[in-house]
Design an enzyme around this catalytic site. Structure first.
Site, short mmCIF file in Angstrom:
data_model
loop_
_atom_site.label_atom_id
_atom_site.label_comp_id
_atom_site.label_asym_id
_atom_site.label_seq_id
_atom_site.Cartn_x
_atom_site.Cartn_y
_atom_site.Cartn_z
N LYS A 83 10.11 12.55 -0.43
CA LYS A 83 10.52 11.19 -0.05
C LYS A 83 11.39 10.61 -1.15
O LYS A 83 11.06 10.70 -2.33
CB LYS A 83 9.29 10.31 0.19
CG LYS A 83 9.67 8.92 0.73
CD LYS A 83 8.45 8.14 1.18
CE LYS A 83 7.64 7.65 0.02
NZ LYS A 83 6.53 6.76 0.46
N VAL A 154 4.02 -6.70 6.38
CA VAL A 154 4.04 -5.61 7.35
C VAL A 154 2.88 -4.65 7.16
O VAL A 154 2.36 -4.09 8.13
CB VAL A 154 5.38 -4.84 7.28
CG1 VAL A 154 6.52 -5.71 7.77
CG2 VAL A 154 5.67 -4.35 5.86
N ALA A 236 -0.72 -2.84 -5.64
CA ALA A 236 -0.13 -2.46 -6.93
C ALA A 236 0.53 -1.09 -6.84
O ALA A 236 -0.14 -0.09 -6.59
CB ALA A 236 -1.20 -2.45 -8.01
#
Length: 352
Positions: A83, A154, A236
């Site tokens: 990613k 979201v 976090a």
């Protein structure tokens, strides 16, 4: 051979939450057993653009007995991918673009052929919710029926969707300073749950609490949670971020996803750097609990009802791991391939 292009809607449609949860559970298992390769997340800082890039590669080999999903070969599965994600703070105001965007490349481990290029932002939301669900399944009281969420962005939606897949959630309390976002969340789930707005303390006194904010000054203290509340600390993801008060962390049973990432950029990073929290205060990694090397909450998967296990307040510090992205990408790719959706294209020019 064709590479499958899957946009945000495709990822959302094919990331069936039960299968993603099972895959992420398998990823934690493979990592704990040494059947995964995950180099440390690397950063490229771009102060001139007030942003950065992060690369997250991984390979995992999941045994059949470690997942509920049936496979065609009957001997588990392996998967690989990377990613590429950014954080550019000025994007919304200056460029009308999201602060965070991600792209996932999912590859065949045997040949390295790029099987799919996926939207990594939606994928991240799904696997983050799934990670919280796995932790909740092992650390929350078995009869949990209430969920509090601090932060109505979201990620809050996926937290509810995923956690409701492992516990019979009836009551939901959502807390956020933005009343409009709270109203949108309530509207989205009204009718499916008894959902209402509430304070941080009202959310924290639920059986399960998920915190999904980017704050650097703690907003949840010991007085804000119940005697047996399980907390998923999901917000976090960078040095300096800190949602839970130090004394809450010190008194709780703290479970982490990965020691290096959590001590650098997870919920515990600030008190750990200050020496307020040490390795002695960390109960273990979630993979240890999933495979049964450490006890979870009594009565949860892998932990007998009469076991010592985890009691009182528990905290799962989740930084998000590349193995989770790869596991979720596999679910999305396999399902999209099965349903014949997405956009196949000849990325490597092999069909000509």
């Amino acid at each position: 051979m064709q590479t499958l292009l899957l946009n945000a809607d495709d990822v959302d449609e094919n990331a069936e939450i039960d299968r993603v949860i099972d895959a992420v559970r398998g990823a934690f298992t493979a990592y704990e057993r040494g059947d995964a390769k995950m180099p440390a997340k690397s950063y490229i800082d771009l102060p001139e653009y007030n942003g950065d890039f992060r690369s997250m590669p991984a390979y995992l080999d999941v045994r059949e007995e470690d997942v509920a999903e049936e496979t065609e070969t009957g001997d588990g599965w392996d998967a690989a991918g990377i990613k590429w994600v950014n954080v550019h703070t000025d994007n919304p105001a200056d460029h009308d673009l999201p602060t965070v965007m991600g792209t996932m490349i999912y590859s065949d481990p045997e040949t390295a052929f790029p099987l799919a290029v996926l939207d990594g932002t939606t994928l991240t939301m799904k696997r983050t919710g799934a990670a919280a669900a796995v932790a909740t399944d092992h650390l929350a009281v078995p009869d949990a029926t209430s969920l509090g969420i601090v932060g109505a962005g979201v990620q809050s939606y996926t937290q509810l969707e995923a956690i409701a897949a492992v516990r019979d959630i009836e009551e939901v309390v959502i807390s956020d300073l933005d009343e409009e976002r709270v109203a949108d969340f309530v509207d989205a789930f009204e009718g499916r749950f008894d959902v209402r707005a509430g304070s941080v303390a009202e959310a924290g006194h639920c059986d399960v609490l998920s915190t999904v904010t980017p704050v650097e000054t703690p907003i949840v203290g010991p007085e804000d949670v119940g005697e047996h509340t399980h907390i998923n600390a999901m917000g976090a993801d960078a040095e300096g971020k800190h949602e839970l008060a130090d004394d809450l962390l010190s008194d709780a049973t703290v479970v982490i996803d990965d020691h290096e990432q959590c001590t650098h950029s997870g919920e515990i990073n600030v008190p750990y750097a200050a020496g307020t929290l040490t390795d002695d205060d960390i109960y273990g990694e979630i993979g240890e609990i999933v495979v049964g090397r450490r006890a979870g909450r009594p009565g949860t998967p892998g932990t007998a009802a009469d076991a010592e296990g985890v009691r009182g307040v528990s905290v799962f510090d989740s930084t998000g791991l590349a193995i989770q992205d790869v596991a979720a990408a596999r679910v999305v790719y396999e399902r999209a391939d099965e349903l014949d959706n997405g956009y196949p294209f000849d990325l490597l020019g092999l069909d000509g």
